[in-house]
Motif scaffolding. Structure first.
Motif, mmCIF file in Angstrom:
data_model
loop_
_atom_site.group_PDB
_atom_site.id
_atom_site.type_symbol
_atom_site.label_atom_id
_atom_site.label_comp_id
_atom_site.label_asym_id
_atom_site.label_seq_id
_atom_site.Cartn_x
_atom_site.Cartn_y
_atom_site.Cartn_z
ATOM 1 N N HIS A 243 44.979 59.280 69.159
ATOM 2 C CA HIS A 243 46.422 59.190 69.398
ATOM 3 C C HIS A 243 46.914 57.754 69.218
ATOM 4 C CE1 HIS A 243 50.300 60.274 71.233
ATOM 5 N NE2 HIS A 243 50.227 59.106 71.871
ATOM 6 N N ASP B 238 51.722 50.915 58.722
ATOM 7 C CA ASP B 238 52.000 51.405 57.363
ATOM 8 C C ASP B 238 53.447 51.152 56.967
ATOM 9 O OD1 ASP B 238 49.422 52.234 57.014
ATOM 10 O OD2 ASP B 238 49.811 54.349 57.417
ATOM 11 N N THR B 239 54.376 51.379 57.880
ATOM 12 C CA THR B 239 55.786 51.146 57.549
ATOM 13 C C THR B 239 56.090 49.657 57.416
ATOM 14 O OG1 THR B 239 56.397 51.250 59.897
ATOM 15 C CG2 THR B 239 56.569 53.291 58.620
ATOM 16 N N ASN C 246 46.692 56.682 65.491
ATOM 17 C CA ASN C 246 47.733 57.253 64.641
ATOM 18 C C ASN C 246 49.066 56.545 64.832
ATOM 19 O OD1 ASN C 246 45.933 59.097 63.601
ATOM 20 N ND2 ASN C 246 46.569 60.773 64.940
ATOM 21 N N ARG C 247 49.413 56.288 66.095
ATOM 22 C CA ARG C 247 50.670 55.586 66.361
ATOM 23 C C ARG C 247 50.637 54.171 65.788
ATOM 24 N NH1 ARG C 247 54.844 58.079 66.593
ATOM 25 N NH2 ARG C 247 53.587 58.881 64.896
ATOM 26 N N GLN D 40 48.716 53.086 63.313
ATOM 27 C CA GLN D 40 48.672 53.159 61.866
ATOM 28 C C GLN D 40 50.046 53.472 61.282
ATOM 29 O OE1 GLN D 40 45.269 52.791 60.259
ATOM 30 N NE2 GLN D 40 46.850 51.952 58.926
ATOM 31 N N ASP D 41 50.790 54.378 61.925
ATOM 32 C CA ASP D 41 52.146 54.695 61.453
ATOM 33 C C ASP D 41 53.021 53.452 61.431
ATOM 34 O OD1 ASP D 41 51.456 57.333 61.195
ATOM 35 O OD2 ASP D 41 52.394 57.993 63.064
ATOM 36 N N GLY D 42 52.955 52.680 62.517
ATOM 37 C CA GLY D 42 53.782 51.479 62.588
ATOM 38 C C GLY D 42 53.391 50.436 61.563
ATOM 39 N N ASP E 277 56.487 54.712 70.884
ATOM 40 C CA ASP E 277 55.484 55.649 71.386
ATOM 41 C C ASP E 277 54.188 54.915 71.746
ATOM 42 O OD1 ASP E 277 57.242 57.710 71.010
ATOM 43 O OD2 ASP E 277 56.298 58.481 69.186
ATOM 44 N N GLU F 67 55.285 48.639 54.059
ATOM 45 C CA GLU F 67 56.290 49.105 53.095
ATOM 46 C C GLU F 67 57.614 48.362 53.228
ATOM 47 O OE1 GLU F 67 56.488 53.185 54.081
ATOM 48 O OE2 GLU F 67 54.465 53.656 53.326
ATOM 49 N N ALA G 139 57.482 54.791 66.225
ATOM 50 C CA ALA G 139 56.022 54.675 66.337
ATOM 51 C C ALA G 139 55.642 53.594 67.332
ATOM 52 C CB ALA G 139 55.417 54.372 64.965
ATOM 53 N N ASP H 127 59.122 51.108 61.822
ATOM 54 C CA ASP H 127 59.186 52.416 62.464
ATOM 55 C C ASP H 127 59.312 52.197 63.972
ATOM 56 O OD1 ASP H 127 58.869 54.944 63.489
ATOM 57 O OD2 ASP H 127 57.209 55.492 62.173
#
Length: 318
Positions: free
Chosen positions: A189, A199-200, A192-193, A195-197, A213, A203, A210, A207
């Motif tokens: 968990h 990754d954005t 993932n949170r 990694q989401d942040g 959370d 880019e 993310a 995020d």
């Protein structure tokens, strides 16, 4: 310490990525006194006893048994830097290819910044439960570190008994082992949170959800640890917490800046906010109800529920 060698390592940063991790590690270690791990007679056994007693005490309070990580190390500051640089590198991997218009200049600046931050952390971290985030490892392969020179130095500066302070640190870090044992899904968990942040960020965007959370989840992790620790520790601790907080507040301007850059002020807020949430839950329903957060990811309180534990209790009904 060798500041010249540290600066030379940064100046010689090379490679294809945004950070030369080998140079950053060399710079951090060159600017940091490793400290001694020449243990007093019986001291190694005392660390082991602290960890085992913490496991038993925390398990009794939490209401379940769990095992300590296979890796438990008494480290100096250089050991801690070596143990953590790989994690930093994994976390930063998504943005490593973004070196900008002047990659050589950016690499030198990034490497120097990371070297300074690694050195600062290496001089200040007392203990660490390392769940090896972003690495595919089972819980038993996680690690527990005690940075002995920092613990010894902090106890002296705070004018507190070294044995009691060391034991208090052990109880805090072992509570994290209990949390990850109670929630096998927690590492994934958080990964993932995170990694989401990241990754954005790679880019070029942010995020907010993310990171919000992730902040909420870490607030739960730190708050529940504080709750368990207060109930499980077998000695007085209020003076330890008060003096440690005063030491953090009394740092110089440069140290305060590094703490802000590293989010350590946020970490203190997570402790306080999370502890207040769990104290309300435990007062209303008992410690077992507080442990309901680990039954399923959906049971984690939202960012808003952390400030409204009654709403969380109604939703989860532990």
């Amino acid at each position: 310490m060798n500041l010249y060698r540290s600066a030379r390592a940064v100046a010689g940063a090379s490679g294809e990525h945004a950070i030369d991790w080998q140079a950053a590690t060399e710079a951090a270690k060159a600017s940091t006194d490793p400290g001694s791990i020449s243990l007093e007679p019986g001291e190694r056994e005392a660390y082991a006893d602290d960890a085992r007693d913490a496991r038993d005490g925390v398990g009794a309070v939490a209401g379940f048994e769990f095992e300590l990580p296979n890796t438990i190390e008494i480290q100096n500051r250089h050991h801690w830097i070596d143990a953590n640089v790989e994690t930093f590198e994994r976390v930063m991997a998504p943005i490593e290819s973004h070196t900008g218009v002047f990659p050589g200049v950016a690499r030198t600046i990034n490497t120097g910044t990371m070297g300074v931050l690694l050195a600062f952390l290496g001089r200040n971290v007392l203990g660490q439960y390392d769940p090896l985030l972003l690495a595919d490892t089972p819980a038993e392969d996680h690690a527990l570190y005690f940075v002995r020179p920092n613990i010894l130095n902090a106890a002296e500066m705070l004018d507190v008994d070294y044995d009691r302070f060391r034991r208090w640190i052990a109880f805090h870090e072992v509570t994290h082992a209990a949390e990850f044992a109670a929630a096998p899904w927690l590492s994934t968990h958080l990964e993932n949170r995170m990694q989401d942040g990241i990754d954005t960020l790679a880019e070029g965007s942010f995020d907010r959800g993310a990171f919000r959370d992730l902040d909420a989840a870490m607030t739960v992790v730190e708050g529940y640890a504080e709750l368990l620790m207060d109930h499980a520790f077998d000695d007085e601790y209020e003076d330890l917490r008060r003096k440690l907080d005063a030491r953090r507040q009394g740092r110089g301007p440069l140290q305060q800046l590094f703490r802000r850059l590293l989010g350590l002020g946020l970490k203190r807020r997570q402790y306080e906010r999370g502890k207040a949430f769990f104290e309300h839950v435990a007062s209303a329903r008992g410690l077992e109800a507080a442990g309901a957060v680990w039954k399923h990811p959906d049971n984690l309180p939202t960012h808003d529920e952390l400030d409204a534990p009654g709403v969380w209790l109604q939703r989860v009904d532990p």
